[in-house]
Each structure stands twice: as C-alpha cells, then as structure tokens.
Design an enzyme around this catalytic site. Sequence first.
Site, PDB file in Angstrom:
ATOM      1  N   GLU A 253      22.412  63.322  63.038  1.00 33.54           N
ATOM      2  CA  GLU A 253      21.712  64.590  62.769  1.00 33.54           C
ATOM      3  C   GLU A 253      22.350  65.718  63.577  1.00 33.54           C
ATOM      4  OE1 GLU A 253      17.504  64.337  63.446  1.00 33.54           O
ATOM      5  OE2 GLU A 253      17.265  62.659  62.055  1.00 33.54           O
TER       6      GLU A 253
ATOM      7  N   GLU B 230      18.345  68.006  54.204  1.00 31.88           N
ATOM      8  CA  GLU B 230      16.926  67.645  54.080  1.00 31.88           C
ATOM      9  C   GLU B 230      16.036  68.888  54.112  1.00 31.88           C
ATOM     10  OE1 GLU B 230      15.573  64.608  56.793  1.00 31.88           O
ATOM     11  OE2 GLU B 230      13.470  64.883  56.213  1.00 31.88           O
TER      12      GLU B 230
HETATM   13  O1  KIV Z   1      15.646  58.200  58.671  1.00 29.77           O
HETATM   14  C1  KIV Z   1      15.521  58.563  57.495  1.00 29.77           C
HETATM   15  O2  KIV Z   1      14.795  57.958  56.700  1.00 29.77           O
HETATM   16  C2  KIV Z   1      16.251  59.749  57.063  1.00 29.77           C
HETATM   17  C3  KIV Z   1      15.830  60.398  55.776  1.00 29.77           C
HETATM   18  C4  KIV Z   1      16.251  61.797  55.724  1.00 29.77           C
HETATM   19  C5  KIV Z   1      16.289  59.683  54.579  1.00 29.77           C
HETATM   20  O3  KIV Z   1      17.138  60.182  57.731  1.00 29.77           O
END
Ligand code: KIV
Length: 282
Positions: free
Chosen positions: A118, A185
């Site tokens: 992320e 997202e």
């Molecule tokens: O951990 C998760 O489920 C994700 C979602 C955005 C799919 O990163």
Amino acid sequence: MTKKKLSRIDIQQMRERKERLPWITAYDYWTARFAEEAGMDMILVGDSLGMCIYGYEGTVPVTMEQCICHSEAVRRGAPNTFIIGDMPFLSYQVSVEEAVRNAGRFFKEARVDALKLEGGRRVCRQIRAIVDAGMPVMGHIGLTPQSSGQLGGFKAQGRTAEAAMELIEDARAIQEAGAFSLLVEAIPQEVCRIIHDDLKIPVYGIGAGGEADGQVMVCSDILGIFQTFTPKFVKKYENLGEKTLKVFTQYAKEVRNGEFPEEKHTYKMVEGELAKLETLLK
Ligand code: KIV
C-alpha cells in the site's frame, strides 16, 4: 484439464487484449480451491484477513506470520493460480532492507507469485528494491486501509482535482518503480479511467467503477459472511452468513432433542462381538 497458472507477462498481455480479470481474496485452503475451480485469474491473500478471519477492527494488527501461514494454505488450495501476498503493516515501511527480507519470506515460505504494497511515492524505494530482487510487485493506492487513521477513516479518495492529481502522480511513480500492476481502491470512476489511460501496466479496481482491467472483491463480502459493515462498492452474491446461522441453529436443536445423530451416522460392532464383550464384562 489442469489450469495453466498466469505469469506476469500473460497478465500484461491481457491488458493489451483488453481482457478483464476477475480475482478475489482467499485466506484458507477451501476458499482457494473453490476460487481456482471457478477460474479466478488471481487470488489475493489480503491483510483483510485481520477483519475477516481474526475479527480485528482493521488491518493494522496483522502480522507477517499470519500472512505467511494463510498464504501457505491458499497455495495448497490453488496450486495453479497466480497468488499475491499482501504485505502487512510495518513489514515494509521501516526500511528498504526489511521490505526486501519480508517480501522474500512470502516467496520462499508461501510460494506466492507477487506481493502487494500500500502507498504511492512514499513506498517507491521499497517497490524498486523488491522488483530488483526478482519479485513482482502490485501497487495499491486510493483508500489504503493500513493508513485509514491518517486518511480519516474508510473513505473514498481522490474526489477533488487536487486529490486526484496526487493519486495520478502516485500511480505514475509506482509504474516507474517497476510494479507490474496497480490496484486502486475507493476512488471515482473518472479518476480510475484517467489513471488507466495514463499507465501502461494493468490497473485493477475495487470500488473504482467498471473501467479498470479487472476487479477484486473480498471473498467474505461477496459471500455475505462478513457482517460488520458493507462498503458501497460490494455486491453480495449470496448470504452465507444467514445460511451458516441456520445450519448451526438446526444442528444445535437436533443434538438437544436427540434427532442427530441418526442410525446412518453410527458405527456398529462386528457381528457377535457385543455378546463376547458382555461375557468379558461379567
Ligand atoms: O486486503 C485486502 O483484501 C485488500 C483489498 C483491497 C482487496 O487489499
């Protein structure tokens, strides 16, 4: 016929052919088996397992050990599917060295095919180093649950021109750092389209409209198992939560009133052995 596992190259070519990839999260052997059998192109062992499996409020408490352990189970269930391991909070933020070491653990111990991190420009040094060590990386921007505290909650991102511009710069930097794909997202469809058209790598969406190169959903959401909250972008295809509750309630009732187990669920001694046993007991 055994399914052929996709490679990073196949995935890039699918973008060029404008093929949309369905993929899903899985955290255990059985879900992974069903996902592979259903023909999912990829599986993410998401750090959403923190909420879906462990009942945490968010993804922050999730550890490397939990992610590796669940990824191993998923690999056993889906040997022929491209699996992405989700790097948990603080497994890559502290230093580039730690990021490469933890990414390597996913590869060596759980045999995943790629990692997801992320963050935008602030994690590009880590993305570059992991890619340079030979492991494919997917970026993840927009609503990034590990930093939901900093974002002010689980909210859509990039809704103003300025915020959208930040996301576009992040997306460009992630591609430049060598990521093979990007997940966006909870961002407006228009911003997803601009990012998609701007980049050459595949862009996947969750809560970003239908114009991306594919969609991912959390398995517990589409099955209707996760009951705590339902984001706007989720479609519940079933209500397995309700069905599970019905099964458990019925089972408990039948045990209490003696309806279960029935004769057909019961073992019998070999013929004549009960009489012998009774003699022995005298
Ligand atoms: O951990 C998760 O489920 C994700 C979602 C955005 C799919 O990163």
